[in-house]
Design an enzyme around this catalytic site. Structure first.
Site, PDB file in Angstrom:
ATOM      1  CB  SER A 190      -2.875   1.693   8.585  1.00 45.93           C
ATOM      2  OG  SER A 190      -1.677   2.043   9.539  1.00 45.93           O
ATOM      3  CE1 TYR A 205       1.397   3.215   5.828  1.00 42.35           C
ATOM      4  CE2 TYR A 205       0.771   3.648   8.011  1.00 42.35           C
ATOM      5  CZ  TYR A 205       0.860   2.927   6.883  1.00 42.35           C
ATOM      6  OH  TYR A 205       0.424   1.490   6.974  1.00 42.35           O
TER       7      TYR A 205
END
Length: 316
Positions: A190, A205
């Site tokens: 990510s 996250y």
């Protein structure tokens, strides 16, 4: 002729500038080669089967169809049996007898590492030629929140899916690849961990995705001499159910992203496959000051947090 200090300084400055310019030129030429000219690898040389987690929606589903189009058999891994059946049927309807498709139901939120390995060993029984594993399954906090505001169940789920999931999936599959002396593992990372300097209010996250990036780099060094290419691919925003975005100039669809993703398999340890994402990464990392990025992201997420807080909340 004896050089004086001002002349030495001038010569040194010119030399340093030339080296810096030359390095930038090499980087640009390399980028052009990767994005526009480099041929993708023949993925079937890794093996005839690809395993893809989170393959019922978004990037995972698009990659399943993309790899099937290249003649790879697909083992779909996900938590929803009905959606897995739908994706499997779509592959079979589209490619007929050209490829095989199987499914394995797996909910990373509700299994431990030992169970993941056992379930995958059962799912891979008879599939000796597993060549590719794509750890795509992921989840994030549903809304921007300060760390202490997140429910323990949310934190636990994000850690299990994003961190434990790819770790134990890799553990389950890599022995077959070592035996065959070939394979490719792709972990979907990510931008929250690899592009921006920080990602506040989505702390768990982004932290788990940083783990994924380091896992990929370390394991690539461990297993490259075994013929196994291990890579972290870094998407920015993609139009998926998770991001709740629609395709646009700056946000590719999952199908567009999957084509770029498959073309990068087997190359760099960490890469940004999509062209638009690569340009965005360059702008964020090389142009924008880190302090500005921190301020902007924090401001944006604080505003979104305020919109999504329950009305009776007593949060700060």
């Amino acid at each position: 002729m004896e050089l004086k200090w001002p002349d030495i300084f001038l010569v040194a400055t010119c030399a340093l500038g030339t080296i810096t310019l030359f390095k930038a030129l090499i980087s640009f030429v390399k980028w052009v080669w990767i994005m526009f000219l480099r041929p993708p690898k023949n993925l079937k040389t890794y093996g005839s089967w690809a395993i893809i987690t989170g393959s019922t929606d978004g990037i995972g589903k698009a990659l399943s169809l993309e790899l099937a189009s290249k003649g790879l058999n697909i083992l779909l891994v996900g938590r929803n049996p009905q959606k897995l059946e739908t994706t499997m049927k779509e592959i079979r309807d589209k490619y007929g007898d050209q490829v095989e498709a199987k499914l394995a139901v797996m909910d990373f939120e509700n299994v431990n590492g030992e169970e993941i390995v056992k379930k995958m060993e059962e799912a891979m029984e008879g599939l000796d030629n597993v060549g590719i594993l794509i750890n795509n399954a992921g989840m994030g906090e549903p809304y921007p929140r300060f760390f202490h505001e997140n429910d323990p169940q949310i934190i636990d789920a994000v850690v299990k899916v994003n961190l434990e999931g790819p770790t134990w999936m890799t553990k389950a599959v890599i022995s077959k690849m070592i035996k065959n002396k070939k394979g490719a593992i792709v972990n979907i990372g990510s931008a929250s961990a690899s592009v921006v300097p920080s990602f506040p209010l989505h702390t768990t996250y982004s932290a788990t995705k940083a783990y994924v990036a380091m896992l990929s780099k370390c394991m690539n060094l461990e297993y490259e001499k075994q013929g196994i290419d291990i890579q972290c691919q870094v998407p920015l925003y993609v139009a998926t159910k998770m991001t709740k975005m629609k395709p646009s100039l700056l946000v590719p669809s999952a199908e567009v992203y999957s084509k770029a993703s498959s073309a990068c398999i087997g190359y760099e340890r960490e890469c940004v496959p999509n062209l638009v994402h690569s340009l965005q990464r360059l702008f964020v990392r090389e142009v924008l000051p880190h302090a500005f990025c921190d301020w902007f992201i924090m401001r944006d997420f604080l505003a979104l947090r305020k919109q999504t807080l329950p009305k009776d909340s007593n949060a700060l």
